[in-house]
Design a protein around this motif. Structure first.
Motif, short mmCIF file in Angstrom:
data_model
loop_
_atom_site.label_atom_id
_atom_site.label_comp_id
_atom_site.label_asym_id
_atom_site.label_seq_id
_atom_site.Cartn_x
_atom_site.Cartn_y
_atom_site.Cartn_z
N PRO A 1 0.60 6.12 -1.96
CA PRO A 1 1.19 6.86 -0.84
C PRO A 1 0.29 7.97 -0.32
O PRO A 1 0.35 8.30 0.87
CB PRO A 1 2.50 7.41 -1.42
N SER A 2 -0.51 8.58 -1.20
CA SER A 2 -1.52 9.55 -0.77
C SER A 2 -2.86 9.07 -1.28
O SER A 2 -2.92 8.38 -2.31
CB SER A 2 -1.27 10.95 -1.35
N GLU A 3 -3.92 9.45 -0.61
CA GLU A 3 -5.24 8.92 -0.96
C GLU A 3 -5.57 9.22 -2.42
O GLU A 3 -5.55 10.37 -2.87
CB GLU A 3 -6.33 9.50 -0.06
N PRO B 1 0.36 3.51 4.55
CA PRO B 1 0.65 4.93 4.70
C PRO B 1 -0.21 5.55 5.82
O PRO B 1 -1.33 5.09 6.08
CB PRO B 1 0.31 5.54 3.34
N ALA B 2 0.33 6.58 6.46
CA ALA B 2 -0.32 7.15 7.65
C ALA B 2 -1.75 7.62 7.35
O ALA B 2 -2.62 7.54 8.23
CB ALA B 2 0.53 8.30 8.20
N TRP B 3 -2.00 8.08 6.14
CA TRP B 3 -3.34 8.63 5.86
C TRP B 3 -4.44 7.58 6.04
O TRP B 3 -5.56 7.93 6.42
CB TRP B 3 -3.41 9.25 4.45
N TRP C 1 0.82 -1.21 0.00
CA TRP C 1 0.00 0.00 0.00
C TRP C 1 0.86 1.27 0.00
O TRP C 1 0.61 2.22 -0.75
CB TRP C 1 -0.96 -0.02 1.21
N ASP C 2 1.92 1.28 0.81
CA ASP C 2 2.74 2.51 0.88
C ASP C 2 3.45 2.79 -0.44
O ASP C 2 3.75 3.94 -0.76
CB ASP C 2 3.74 2.47 2.05
N ALA C 3 3.70 1.73 -1.21
CA ALA C 3 4.38 1.91 -2.50
C ALA C 3 3.39 2.28 -3.61
O ALA C 3 3.75 2.99 -4.54
CB ALA C 3 5.13 0.64 -2.88
N THR C 4 2.16 1.80 -3.52
CA THR C 4 1.21 1.96 -4.64
C THR C 4 0.23 3.10 -4.45
O THR C 4 -0.30 3.61 -5.43
CB THR C 4 0.41 0.66 -4.86
#
Ligand code: G3I
Length: 313
Positions: free
Chosen positions: A54-56, A90-92, A49-52
């Motif tokens: 990273p932001s919503e 990712p944190a979001w 998820w963090d790689a694909t």
């Protein structure tokens, strides 16, 4: 002398591939060994998820595409890894509540699977969902969506790419224990709705400590009507490696190969890397390593020979 993929015959023999190693001009051996020895591939980090995402809603596939096109152009079966996992998130994602998280999860699954459709033969839809005692592990998904998030994720995945084999993947589930009992119950329930096709057993083992009931455990999942696979195999030891431990490791690798080969629905084996030098193990378990089939200089270890022999039987 033969190769892992040739010896594996009708099963695939795969490796975790990192895009950074594949494209590292100062280490051409990585891509060379990947091509020559392996018929399966799993991106080590590039489809997480963090790689694909990273932001919503902002999707980045360049790294995943690198691994996918390498795998496809070399006729390797590509395992997608992984869609719903509490780690490398990712944190979001963790700030979302209720339906916002539900929509984000479904959108993530659909967008990533659609992008890689035709390249990935299978996906780890849900990764590491359980605690060792068989309860569900803490995650934003469990907290916000409840235990039904697993079935929701598989339902969305089935619709996103009906051609992909859908897997649930975990560790410490290789033997018969409270965690694998709980996993089996979930698999049986998903299977009843035709939402799952396979179960991945990561198999991050310690030398001399491979569960002796591995084959029996794989078989009880196969008996539930799903494929099984060894998805992230490595067998670590104290480093520098002693000759005795390297020999025990050879025995242990052969034991794992034999367990898979004894189960007709065990479709393939993937090692979590190629040479020891790039393995995740020393970074997570300081003082441990030497977990793979090739040493730091791509020399074949005793476990390579025992693996070839076991695959050839
Ligand atoms: O990309 C950054 C880089 O920019 C930064 O300079 C560097 C400094 O630490 O970190 C890099 O990210 C690292 C990433 O790997 C890529 O190399 C992370 O710190 C590191 O935590 C991450 O580790 C990965 C780990 O999953 C994270 O959970 C390992 O490579 C990967 O082998 C490992 O794989 C997992 C499976 O997905 C699931 N099962 C367990 C297995 C082993 O932990």
């Amino acid at each position: 002398t033969t190769t892992l993929k040739a010896a594996a015959g009708s099963r695939y023999f795969g490796a975790a591939l990192a895009a950074g190693h594949l494209s590292n001009a100062s280490d051409p051996d990585f891509a060379l060994f990947a091509q020559e020895q392996f018929s399966g591939a799993t991106p080590e980090n590039e489809m997480k998820w963090d790689a694909t995402e990273p932001s919503e809603g902002v999707f980045t596939f360049s790294q995943g595409d690198q691994v996918a096109s390498f795998a496809v152009s070399n006729n390797m079966l590509l395992r997608g890894h992984t869609l719903v996992w509490h780690s490398q998130l990712p944190a979001w994602v963790s700030t979302l509540t209720g339906d916002d998280l539900l929509n984000a999860m479904n959108n993530h699954i659909t967008t990533v699977m659609t992008h890689f459709q035709g390249q990935t033969f299978a996906w780890d839809v849900v990764n590491e969902a359980f605690n060792d005692d068989g309860t569900l592990g803490t995650s934003p998904f469990l907290t916000q969506l409840g235990s039904g998030y697993i079935e929701t994720a598989f339902t969305t995945a089935r619709a996103a790419d009906p051609t992909a084999k859908l897997y649930i993947n975990d560790f410490n589930t290789e033997g018969i224990n409270a965690k694998s009992d709980a996993l089996l119950e979930t698999v049986q329930s998903l299977k009843a709705s035709n939402l799952i096709d396979g179960v991945g057993f990561q198999s991050h083992f310690i030398v001399g400590e491979v569960p002796q009931d591995l084959q029996q455990n794989l078989q009880r999942f196969a008996d539930a009507g799903v494929d099984v696979a060894i998805t992230e195999l490595d067998i670590r030891m104290t480093v520098p490696a002693s000759e005795a431990n390297l020999q025990q490791q050879a025995t242990d690798y052969a034991f794992v190969i034999n367990a898979c080969q004894a189960v007709s629905r065990c479709v393939g084996i993937t090692t979590w890397g190629i040479p020891d030098i790039y393995s995740w193990v020393p970074g997570t378990f300081p003082g441990q390593g030497a977990a793979l089939l090739f040493d730091d200089n791509y020399n074949e270890k005793p476990a390579f020979s025992s693996t070839i022999d076991a695959l050839s039987n």
